[in-house]
Structures are given as C-alpha cells and as structure tokens.
Design an enzyme around this catalytic site. Structure first.
Site, short mmCIF file in Angstrom:
data_model
loop_
_atom_site.label_atom_id
_atom_site.label_comp_id
_atom_site.label_asym_id
_atom_site.label_seq_id
_atom_site.Cartn_x
_atom_site.Cartn_y
_atom_site.Cartn_z
N LYS A 39 0.84 -0.85 -0.17
CA LYS A 39 0.21 0.14 0.04
C LYS A 39 1.05 1.35 -0.70
O LYS A 39 0.80 1.77 -0.40
CB LYS A 39 -0.44 -0.11 1.01
CG LYS A 39 -2.05 1.17 1.13
CD LYS A 39 -2.50 1.25 2.19
CE LYS A 39 -2.05 1.84 3.23
NZ LYS A 39 -2.84 1.53 4.63
N ASP A 46 -6.84 1.73 0.84
CA ASP A 46 -6.69 1.54 2.24
C ASP A 46 -8.02 0.85 3.22
O ASP A 46 -8.57 0.34 2.12
CB ASP A 46 -6.71 3.25 2.83
CG ASP A 46 -7.52 3.95 2.45
OD1 ASP A 46 -8.24 3.56 1.72
OD2 ASP A 46 -6.93 4.90 2.90
#
Length: 210
Positions: A120, A138
């Site tokens: 991420k 997220d």
C-alpha cells in the site's frame, strides 16, 4: 456494476475535484515516503502535525539518520506505533543512503524492500510522487469499492486488481485520491452520507441513508 456506471462515477468525481491529491503535507518524494510510513494506523492530520516540526529540522535520509532513533522519536511520539515506525524509518534511511544515493527508488520491488514499506505504501509513493497508475487500497477505498459495487473483493489485493481492471484508463491516475476522499468524507464507515453523495444514483448499496 456496468462500465457506463463506473465511467460516470469518475466523471462526476473529476468534475467536482479536477486535481485531487493526498492530504499529507510534503515537499519532496522523501518527505512523502516518510509521511506515508508514519500514516499507518494514524490520521493524516496527526502525521502533518508531527512532520511540521520534523521536516524543517530533518527532511533527507542523512539528516533523519543523524537524529538517531531516540531523537526521531521525540518528533513522532504523538503518532501511534511511533517506536516501531522510528526503527523502520532509521533502517529505511540507512538503505536509501547505502543503496540508492539517498534517493527514493521508483521501482516497486526496491520500495517494498524498505522497512515499513508494504504494498500500500509503495503504491501511494508510485502514484502520488511518480505518477504511476497504481491503486493503494486502504480501509476507505476497500469500503467504497465493496459498498458501491465498483470493484467488490474479499481482500485488499482482490479489490486493487478489480479497480485496476475496471476503472477507465483516463481516470486511473487520480482514482486513488477520489476514492479515498469519498470514503473519508462521504461514504463513511458507520452511516454513509448518501443524501450528500454525488454518485448515490449509481451506487449499488441497498441500505442508503436519507
């Protein structure tokens, strides 16, 4: 959800916010990298408060490394998990100095090899700093993708792949920012603000609020 609905979603988001960007405050690729590492399980607002004191003092790998781990902690101790984040940041700075001439690499593999940098975080840096069409999923984006029907998936990677597959190419570069802002302020976790949502008529969510 069909392609026409997806395209219309992003058309509206772009019309409402033509130049979306991260809410993290930074002035260099390295500052962005550090801010994103610090933002794990923390708010952007909290990170910005800490880096407002840190970056004027140390905003290069060498300068942060010179602070030492305990010195760095003094600047980030208001952020959750600051002990482990300080350790990871120090190790990351050392690698950047030794292996990358103190520059942040533009390759996913090299980014993910840095302590504290997962998929991420790497995607955020690749997208925001290097303008690569990646998708950093997220909790906000995971929720929006599933709730709206845009790209349902049982895990983060499945949602990431679904978004990359289904988002029209013309919107892909900025899609991460539109989605995260939509999840943060409109399609919130507990009670989504469907009455204020500009894509409510396109959304597949069956329990829309008034």
């Amino acid at each position: 959800m069909n392609p026409a609905k997806r395209a219309e979603m992003f058309r509206r988001w772009r019309e409402a916010n033509p130049n979306p960007t991260t809410e993290l405050e930074y002035h260099s690729v390295f500052e962005l990298l550090i801010a994103v590492i610090l933002s794990a399980q923390a708010t952007d607002k909290g990170v910005n408060k800490a880096t407002a004191y840190l970056f004027p003092v140390a905003n290069t790998p060498g300068a942060i490394y010179a602070l030492g781990e305990e010195g760095l902690k003094d600047y980030i101790k208001t952020i959750g998990l600051f002990n482990s984040k300080a350790k990871n940041i120090m190790a990351t700075c050392r690698i950047l100095i030794d292996k990358h001439h103190s520059e942040v690499p533009q390759q996913r593999e090299a980014l993910e090899a840095l302590p504290g940098v997962g998929r991420k975080t790497a995607n955020v840096v690749l997208n925001t700093a290097f303008h690569q069409p990646t998708m950093a999923v997220d909790t906000h984006i995971f929720r929006v993708a599933n709730r709206t029907g845009l790209a349902p998936g049982k895990n983060v990677l499945a949602v990431e792949k679904g978004l990359l597959k289904h988002i029209p190419k013309e919107y892909l570069l900025d899609a991460h920012h539109w989605l995260i802002l939509h999840g943060r302020y409109t399609c919130v976790a507990r009670t989504p603000k469907c009455g204020q949502c500009i894509i409510a008529d396109l959304c597949d969510f069956k329990e829309k609020t008034g």
